[in-house]
Design an enzyme around this catalytic site. Structure first.
Site, PDB file in Angstrom:
ATOM      1  N   CYS A 126     -22.199 -60.710 -20.039  1.00 31.00           N
ATOM      2  CA  CYS A 126     -21.698 -61.355 -18.823  1.00 31.00           C
ATOM      3  C   CYS A 126     -20.183 -61.431 -18.945  1.00 31.00           C
ATOM      4  O   CYS A 126     -19.636 -61.219 -20.029  1.00 31.00           O
ATOM      5  CB  CYS A 126     -22.296 -62.749 -18.642  1.00 31.00           C
ATOM      6  SG  CYS A 126     -22.189 -63.314 -16.918  1.00 31.00           S
ATOM      7  N   CYS A 128     -18.395 -64.259 -17.759  1.00 31.52           N
ATOM      8  CA  CYS A 128     -17.864 -65.617 -17.569  1.00 31.52           C
ATOM      9  C   CYS A 128     -17.140 -66.183 -18.784  1.00 31.52           C
ATOM     10  O   CYS A 128     -16.259 -67.025 -18.636  1.00 31.52           O
ATOM     11  CB  CYS A 128     -18.954 -66.570 -17.090  1.00 31.52           C
ATOM     12  SG  CYS A 128     -20.456 -66.560 -18.064  1.00 31.52           S
ATOM     13  N   CYS A 136     -18.695 -65.221 -13.420  1.00 31.76           N
ATOM     14  CA  CYS A 136     -19.452 -64.179 -14.115  1.00 31.76           C
ATOM     15  C   CYS A 136     -19.013 -62.772 -13.713  1.00 31.76           C
ATOM     16  O   CYS A 136     -19.440 -61.788 -14.323  1.00 31.76           O
ATOM     17  CB  CYS A 136     -20.941 -64.347 -13.839  1.00 31.76           C
ATOM     18  SG  CYS A 136     -21.580 -65.937 -14.387  1.00 31.76           S
ATOM     19  N   LYS A 201     -33.109 -66.161 -13.092  1.00 34.24           N
ATOM     20  CA  LYS A 201     -32.183 -67.160 -13.636  1.00 34.24           C
ATOM     21  C   LYS A 201     -31.711 -68.046 -12.494  1.00 34.24           C
ATOM     22  O   LYS A 201     -31.157 -67.562 -11.510  1.00 34.24           O
ATOM     23  CB  LYS A 201     -31.000 -66.463 -14.299  1.00 34.24           C
ATOM     24  CG  LYS A 201     -29.940 -67.428 -14.794  1.00 34.24           C
ATOM     25  CD  LYS A 201     -28.860 -66.727 -15.593  1.00 34.24           C
ATOM     26  CE  LYS A 201     -27.764 -67.702 -15.973  1.00 34.24           C
ATOM     27  NZ  LYS A 201     -26.696 -67.036 -16.741  1.00 34.24           N
ATOM     28  N   ARG A 211     -21.807 -74.639 -21.171  1.00 30.37           N
ATOM     29  CA  ARG A 211     -20.472 -74.284 -20.674  1.00 30.37           C
ATOM     30  C   ARG A 211     -19.384 -74.912 -21.526  1.00 30.37           C
ATOM     31  O   ARG A 211     -18.290 -74.383 -21.622  1.00 30.37           O
ATOM     32  CB  ARG A 211     -20.358 -74.625 -19.190  1.00 30.37           C
ATOM     33  CG  ARG A 211     -21.277 -73.700 -18.381  1.00 30.37           C
ATOM     34  CD  ARG A 211     -21.257 -73.947 -16.897  1.00 30.37           C
ATOM     35  NE  ARG A 211     -22.300 -73.129 -16.254  1.00 30.37           N
ATOM     36  CZ  ARG A 211     -22.660 -73.248 -14.987  1.00 30.37           C
ATOM     37  NH1 ARG A 211     -22.058 -74.144 -14.212  1.00 30.37           N
ATOM     38  NH2 ARG A 211     -23.604 -72.472 -14.491  1.00 30.37           N
ATOM     39  N   GLU A 239     -37.062 -60.703  -7.796  1.00 37.13           N
ATOM     40  CA  GLU A 239     -35.997 -60.469  -8.779  1.00 37.13           C
ATOM     41  C   GLU A 239     -36.544 -59.720 -10.002  1.00 37.13           C
ATOM     42  O   GLU A 239     -35.942 -58.781 -10.497  1.00 37.13           O
ATOM     43  CB  GLU A 239     -35.384 -61.801  -9.240  1.00 37.13           C
ATOM     44  CG  GLU A 239     -34.330 -62.367  -8.327  1.00 37.13           C
ATOM     45  CD  GLU A 239     -32.990 -61.617  -8.406  1.00 37.13           C
ATOM     46  OE1 GLU A 239     -32.871 -60.662  -9.194  1.00 37.13           O
ATOM     47  OE2 GLU A 239     -32.079 -61.996  -7.658  1.00 37.13           O
ATOM     48  N   LYS A 254     -35.290 -68.467 -16.771  1.00 42.91           N
ATOM     49  CA  LYS A 254     -34.305 -69.402 -17.308  1.00 42.91           C
ATOM     50  C   LYS A 254     -33.873 -70.381 -16.230  1.00 42.91           C
ATOM     51  O   LYS A 254     -33.573 -69.940 -15.138  1.00 42.91           O
ATOM     52  CB  LYS A 254     -33.094 -68.598 -17.791  1.00 42.91           C
ATOM     53  CG  LYS A 254     -31.961 -69.436 -18.288  1.00 42.91           C
ATOM     54  CD  LYS A 254     -30.808 -68.563 -18.673  1.00 42.91           C
ATOM     55  CE  LYS A 254     -29.664 -69.491 -19.047  1.00 42.91           C
ATOM     56  NZ  LYS A 254     -28.408 -68.822 -19.005  1.00 42.91           N
ATOM     57  N   SER A 280     -29.441 -75.158 -22.882  1.00 44.39           N
ATOM     58  CA  SER A 280     -28.637 -76.192 -23.537  1.00 44.39           C
ATOM     59  C   SER A 280     -28.986 -77.608 -23.078  1.00 44.39           C
ATOM     60  O   SER A 280     -29.088 -78.524 -23.900  1.00 44.39           O
ATOM     61  CB  SER A 280     -27.159 -75.915 -23.296  1.00 44.39           C
ATOM     62  OG  SER A 280     -26.877 -75.807 -21.914  1.00 44.39           O
ATOM     63  N   TYR A 319     -32.027 -73.262 -29.085  1.00 40.20           N
ATOM     64  CA  TYR A 319     -31.137 -73.838 -30.099  1.00 40.20           C
ATOM     65  C   TYR A 319     -31.943 -74.549 -31.177  1.00 40.20           C
ATOM     66  O   TYR A 319     -31.411 -74.930 -32.205  1.00 40.20           O
ATOM     67  CB  TYR A 319     -30.141 -74.789 -29.418  1.00 40.20           C
ATOM     68  CG  TYR A 319     -29.410 -74.074 -28.296  1.00 40.20           C
ATOM     69  CD1 TYR A 319     -28.366 -73.204 -28.570  1.00 40.20           C
ATOM     70  CD2 TYR A 319     -29.826 -74.195 -26.961  1.00 40.20           C
ATOM     71  CE1 TYR A 319     -27.738 -72.485 -27.549  1.00 40.20           C
ATOM     72  CE2 TYR A 319     -29.207 -73.495 -25.942  1.00 40.20           C
ATOM     73  CZ  TYR A 319     -28.167 -72.635 -26.240  1.00 40.20           C
ATOM     74  OH  TYR A 319     -27.572 -71.912 -25.243  1.00 40.20           O
TER      75      TYR A 319
HETATM   76  C1  PBG Z   1     -23.728 -66.822 -18.952  1.00 42.99           C
HETATM   77  C2  PBG Z   1     -24.829 -67.648 -19.500  1.00 42.99           C
HETATM   78  C3  PBG Z   1     -25.118 -69.008 -19.267  1.00 42.99           C
HETATM   79  C4  PBG Z   1     -26.179 -69.329 -20.088  1.00 42.99           C
HETATM   80  C5  PBG Z   1     -26.536 -68.177 -20.776  1.00 42.99           C
HETATM   81  N1  PBG Z   1     -25.712 -67.152 -20.380  1.00 42.99           N
HETATM   82  C6  PBG Z   1     -24.435 -70.028 -18.445  1.00 42.99           C
HETATM   83  C7  PBG Z   1     -24.319 -69.906 -17.003  1.00 42.99           C
HETATM   84  O1  PBG Z   1     -24.917 -69.053 -16.339  1.00 42.99           O
HETATM   85  O2  PBG Z   1     -23.528 -70.694 -16.479  1.00 42.99           O
HETATM   86  C8  PBG Z   1     -26.798 -70.705 -20.206  1.00 42.99           C
HETATM   87  C9  PBG Z   1     -27.488 -71.001 -21.494  1.00 42.99           C
HETATM   88  C10 PBG Z   1     -27.713 -72.433 -21.779  1.00 42.99           C
HETATM   89  O3  PBG Z   1     -27.471 -73.351 -20.951  1.00 42.99           O
HETATM   90  O4  PBG Z   1     -28.167 -72.705 -22.894  1.00 42.99           O
HETATM   91  N2  PBG Z   1     -23.903 -66.285 -17.699  1.00 42.99           N
HETATM   92 ZN    ZN Z   2     -21.983 -65.527 -16.649  1.00 39.24          ZN
END
Ligand code: PBG
Ligand code: ZN
Length: 333
Positions: A126, A128, A136, A201, A211, A239, A254, A280, A319
């Site tokens: 990605c 971001c 992103c 997602k 983040r 999707e 996710k 997270s 995690y």
């Molecule tokens: C990046 C990405 C994100 C996560 C995994 N890859 C964050 C987002 O989309 O803002 C989130 C993983 C997590 O919260 O543990 N695009």
């Molecule tokens: Zn991203």
């Protein structure tokens, strides 16, 4: 429909098979294994860096030397794979470090694959973490530009494969990224590098702590123009179907817990290798409640991971991977 034949029999004693540990274990339908787990790592420049992420107790930003210590632990616990997130030295408008062959992730992959060749290295793909604005993709007239971003994301995936990544995992949710990555890999002699797509997602508040860890909070706006609306389940089917058509080998849902219904639908419908990301915020909630002594953190962790597997996940990004693998090693239940 005919009524079941046993209508007039004695009430069944369902407790019989719950009376002892060995009996319960004989008839248990779902079991978690270290082999199901994928451990996320956040990699920063420098050496000897082990910087705690305040909202995720037990999670750190790590320099490559420290990442190697983690990888050795992960490997010896029987966890087959890690997924890597990079925090670059420099961020810019076009995410240059994302596709720099000497970037932080590209260097980390080379080091891990050299030292522990059998550890499966998956990379999150990605932009971001690499853009100055935290989005992103790249911006055009103030909007996130789909096709231009997809081109860069495919280049990023290629640099990961060239560095030795075993699998790439696009997490952007732009249209057409899986096909672009597949084409790029195939045309550059990586036909055997699989794609695990973040296929369903959602635009979720549960990504908050991530983040902080990845330093990827958007400077303005949000991710709702590309990530899915939490109310939608049929759209998740579209999707996922699209990503499979474009060449995804593993599909992901996710977050995990608030979307177990979606996970089950997708597993039943496509019968593909399916992953779920226990994100997270899901981790942070359990850790916080456990720290307060309000729940038994270890038991809630194991029950949570089991629920994700029971709902249809073959693989769980979490995690908790190291802690859960340690419990699976040490405890007989
Ligand atoms: C990046 C990405 C994100 C996560 C995994 N890859 C964050 C987002 O989309 O803002 C989130 C993983 C997590 O919260 O543990 N695009
Ligand atoms: Zn991203």
């Amino acid at each position: 429909m005919n009524k079941p034949k046993f209508e007039n029999h004695m009430p069944r004693r369902l407790r019989r098979l719950r009376m002892t540990g060995p009996l319960r274990s004989m008839v248990r339908e779902t079991e978690l294994s270290a082999n199901d787990l994928i451990y996320p790592l956040f990699i920063v420049p420098g050496s000897n860096v082990r910087k705690p992420v305040s909202s995720m107790p037990g999670v750190f930003q790590l320099s490559i030397d420290e990442v190697m210590r983690e990888c050795n632990d992960v490997y010896s616990l029987g966890i087959p794979a890690v997924i890597l997130f990079g925090i670059p030295e420099l961020k810019d408008e076009i995410a240059s470090e994302a596709y720099n062959e000497h970037g932080i992730i590209q260097r980390a992959i080379r080091t891990i694959k050299k030292e522990i060749p059998d550890l499966v290295v998956i990379t999150d793909v990605c932009l971001c973490e690499y853009t100055s604005h935290g989005h992103c993709g790249i911006l055009k007239d103030g909007e996130i530009a789909n096709d231009e971003s997809v081109e860069l994301i495919a280049r990023e995936a290629l640099t990961h494969a060239e560095a030795g990544a075993d699998m790439v995992a696009p997490s952007d949710m732009f249209d057409g990224r899986v096909r672009a990555i597949r084409t790029m890999l195939d045309e550059n002699a990586f036909p055997n590098v699989p794609i695990m797509s973040y296929a369903a997602k959602y635009a979720s508040a549960y990504y908050g702590p991530f983040r902080e860890a990845a330093e990827s909070t958007p400077q303005f706006g949000d991710r709702r123009s590309h990530q899915m609306d939490p109310g939608n389940s049929n759209e998740a089917i579209r999707e996922v179907e699209q990503d499979i058509i474009e060449g995804a080998d593993i599909i992901m849902v996710k977050p995990a817990l608030p979307y177990l219904d979606v996970l089950r639908r997708i597993k039943d419908r496509f019968e593909m290798p399916t992953a779920a990301y226990n994100v997270s915020g899901e981790y942070a909630m359990i850790k916080a409640a456990a720290e307060k002594g309000w729940i038994d953190g270890e038991r809630v962790m194991m029950e949570t991971l089991l629920s994700i597997k029971r709902a249809g996940a073959d693989l769980i990004l979490t995690y908790f991977a190291k802690e859960a693998a340690a419990v699976l090693r040490g405890v007989d239940r």
